[in-house]
Scaffold this motif. Structure first.
Motif, PDB file in Angstrom:
ATOM      1  N   LEU A 267       0.765  -1.012   0.043  1.00 26.28           N
ATOM      2  CA  LEU A 267       0.037  -0.150   0.174  1.00 26.28           C
ATOM      3  C   LEU A 267       0.963   1.173   0.055  1.00 26.28           C
ATOM      4  O   LEU A 267       0.405   2.246  -0.589  1.00 26.28           O
ATOM      5  N   LEU A 270       1.588   2.103  -3.532  1.00 20.05           N
ATOM      6  CA  LEU A 270       0.095   2.740  -4.179  1.00 20.05           C
ATOM      7  C   LEU A 270       0.079   4.150  -3.695  1.00 20.05           C
ATOM      8  O   LEU A 270      -0.399   4.798  -4.703  1.00 20.05           O
ATOM      9  N   GLN A 273       2.451   6.460  -5.582  1.00 17.45           N
ATOM     10  CA  GLN A 273       1.973   6.657  -6.947  1.00 17.45           C
ATOM     11  C   GLN A 273       0.823   7.513  -6.741  1.00 17.45           C
ATOM     12  O   GLN A 273       0.945   8.376  -7.834  1.00 17.45           O
ATOM     13  N   HIS A 274      -0.030   7.597  -5.805  1.00 14.45           N
ATOM     14  CA  HIS A 274      -1.244   8.507  -6.081  1.00 14.45           C
ATOM     15  C   HIS A 274      -0.531   9.868  -5.705  1.00 14.45           C
ATOM     16  O   HIS A 274      -1.298  10.983  -6.272  1.00 14.45           O
ATOM     17  N   TYR A 301      -6.222  -4.984  -1.308  1.00 13.50           N
ATOM     18  CA  TYR A 301      -5.406  -3.967  -2.251  1.00 13.50           C
ATOM     19  C   TYR A 301      -6.068  -3.434  -3.267  1.00 13.50           C
ATOM     20  O   TYR A 301      -5.969  -2.338  -3.773  1.00 13.50           O
ATOM     21  N   ARG A 302      -6.728  -4.513  -4.208  1.00 14.90           N
ATOM     22  CA  ARG A 302      -7.374  -4.141  -5.395  1.00 14.90           C
ATOM     23  C   ARG A 302      -8.578  -3.032  -5.058  1.00 14.90           C
ATOM     24  O   ARG A 302      -8.642  -2.191  -5.872  1.00 14.90           O
ATOM     25  N   GLN A 305      -6.848   0.083  -4.560  1.00 18.89           N
ATOM     26  CA  GLN A 305      -6.529   0.841  -5.595  1.00 18.89           C
ATOM     27  C   GLN A 305      -7.579   1.438  -6.534  1.00 18.89           C
ATOM     28  O   GLN A 305      -7.464   2.444  -7.065  1.00 18.89           O
ATOM     29  N   GLU A 306      -8.379   0.668  -6.523  1.00 20.13           N
ATOM     30  CA  GLU A 306      -9.522   1.112  -7.498  1.00 20.13           C
ATOM     31  C   GLU A 306     -10.434   2.455  -6.694  1.00 20.13           C
ATOM     32  O   GLU A 306     -10.826   3.440  -7.450  1.00 20.13           O
ATOM     33  N   LEU A 308      -8.844   4.660  -5.012  1.00 14.65           N
ATOM     34  CA  LEU A 308      -7.996   5.916  -5.155  1.00 14.65           C
ATOM     35  C   LEU A 308      -7.885   6.150  -6.732  1.00 14.65           C
ATOM     36  O   LEU A 308      -7.906   7.450  -6.903  1.00 14.65           O
ATOM     37  N   THR A 309      -8.144   5.160  -7.467  1.00  8.50           N
ATOM     38  CA  THR A 309      -8.345   5.524  -9.008  1.00  8.50           C
ATOM     39  C   THR A 309      -9.503   6.451  -9.084  1.00  8.50           C
ATOM     40  O   THR A 309      -9.622   7.383  -9.956  1.00  8.50           O
TER      41      THR A 309
END
Length: 384
Positions: A267, A270, A273-274, A301-302, A305-306, A308-309
């Motif tokens: 995380l 991740l 990256q954000h 985790y996914r 990830q989604e 934050l996307t």
């Protein structure tokens, strides 16, 4: 006229009360006009009032518009003057007949033209001297043009609304198909990721069972055979998993990579990256860190990830908070932001559907809704 005023007017016109209010107002105006202009007979008064009053039922019974138009022509045939209320009622009646397509527009226009010609012929022979024939023919022409125009406008509005409804229905079908395809693709991706997780565990079982026959001292022949059977079953399971993955591939280029599947330990990368694209995010971890099943950590985790996307896509620049709570029997994940939030009803997009698929697949749940203090909130619970 401003956009908001136009929208309010459209909503009011589409409301069930509109025909009753407009029909009642037109009837009241007709009554006032008959009082102000007393030069009329009983037939004219009944025709004018009837033509206005019947329009109140034009939406529930579109056929009454024909009665309204007939009442207008009757009042005009009984006297040479055309009252304002009768003229408005006649135009509204012709518009309603075309709008609801009580009959074909060409037929409606032809009947209206013929009836107006009959009324003017009656005027020529009964009410006006012969020298006024040209004026009466001009009146017939004006009436015909008005009738044809009202019917044509009504039919055009009907055609436009039908086109709009068909386009909206096609868009709904297209969105439903895209969501089904996205959900199927997400399920396939989840299955491929779980394949990596399970195949690793099963391969370890096969290796350990195989090696146990050589590393365990004083192993009985029955125990050696049992370990061999375990190894054989594990290898058969691996073969079944490979076949399953082959079915889930959507194209020859769709390959399962050899990179290890991410866990909650990733995380930090991740979130970095954000932040690198201008997003503000805060990570909060509570509870005692325990060793979770790989499938649980992968799905969590996914989901983060989604989530934050979605923040980057729908609320760029918003401050996001990711909370991971290790509970005794489940993992709670929470992604919240302070963005503008949804402008209307929350519609489950492809990303939200994929996150929900991941949670439900492991026996958990996921909710996505506007946050209590604004922004957007995604909450998931994954049991183990």
């Amino acid at each position: 006229m401003s956009t908001s005023l136009r929208q309010r007017l459209r909503v009011w016109v589409a409301s069930p009360s509109y025909p009753w209010v407009s029909g009642g107002a037109l009837t009241a105006f007709a009554a006032v006009e008959l009082v102000v202009v007393p030069r009329h007979s009983l037939v004219i008064a009944l025709g004018v009032l009837l033509s206005a009053a019947t329009l109140a039922w034009r939406r529930v019974r579109p056929g009454v518009a024909a009665l309204s138009a007939a009442a207008v022509l009757l009042s005009f045939a009984a006297g040479s003057d055309l009252y304002i209320a009768a003229a408005v009622s006649g135009l509204m009646a012709c518009y309603t007949l075309g709008r609801h397509r009580v009959a074909h527009p060409t037929l409606l226009a032809g009947i209206g033209s013929a009836l107006s010609l009959a009324v003017n012929a009656w005027h020529i022979t009964s009410w006006r001297p012969r020298s006024y024939t040209l004026d009466l023919l001009a009146e017939w022409f004006v009436l015909t043009v008005a009738i044809v125009a009202a019917v044509a406008v009504g039919d055009a509005v009907r055609a436009r609304e039908e086109t709009r409804r068909e386009r909206a229905a096609a868009q709904v079908r297209l969105l439903a198909m895209e969501r089904r395809q996205a959900a199927a693709a997400e399920r396939a991706a989840i299955a491929r990721e779980l394949h990596d997780v399970v195949s690793h565990s099963v391969s370890m079982i096969a290796v350990q069972a195989e090696s146990a026959t050589y590393t365990t001292p004083d192993l009985s022949p029955q125990g050696r055979e049992g370990f061999q059977q375990i190894a054989t079953s594990a290898r058969a399971s691996m073969a079944e998993l490979r076949r399953l993955l082959g079915v889930l591939r959507t194209s020859p280029e769709d390959r399962t990579g050899t990179t290890p599947q991410p866990t909650l330990d990733a995380l930090g990368e991740l979130i970095a990256q954000h932040r690198s694209v201008g997003g503000e995010v805060e990570l909060r971890i509570s509870g005692d860190r325990v060793a979770l099943p790989t499938s649980c950590e992968l799905s969590a985790y996914r989901i983060v990830q989604e989530g934050l996307t979605n923040v980057r896509r729908h609320a760029p620049g918003a401050h996001a908070v990711v909370e991971i709570d290790y509970r005794p029997d489940r993992l709670a994940v929470r992604i919240a932001d302070d963005g503008p939030g949804p402008l209307g009803v929350v519609h489950s997009g492809h990303g939200l559907a994929g996150m929900e698929e991941r949670a439900v697949l492991l026996g958990g749940r996921l909710t996505a809704s506007p946050g209590p203090d604004g922004g957007f909130l995604v909450e998931a619970e994954i049991p183990w």
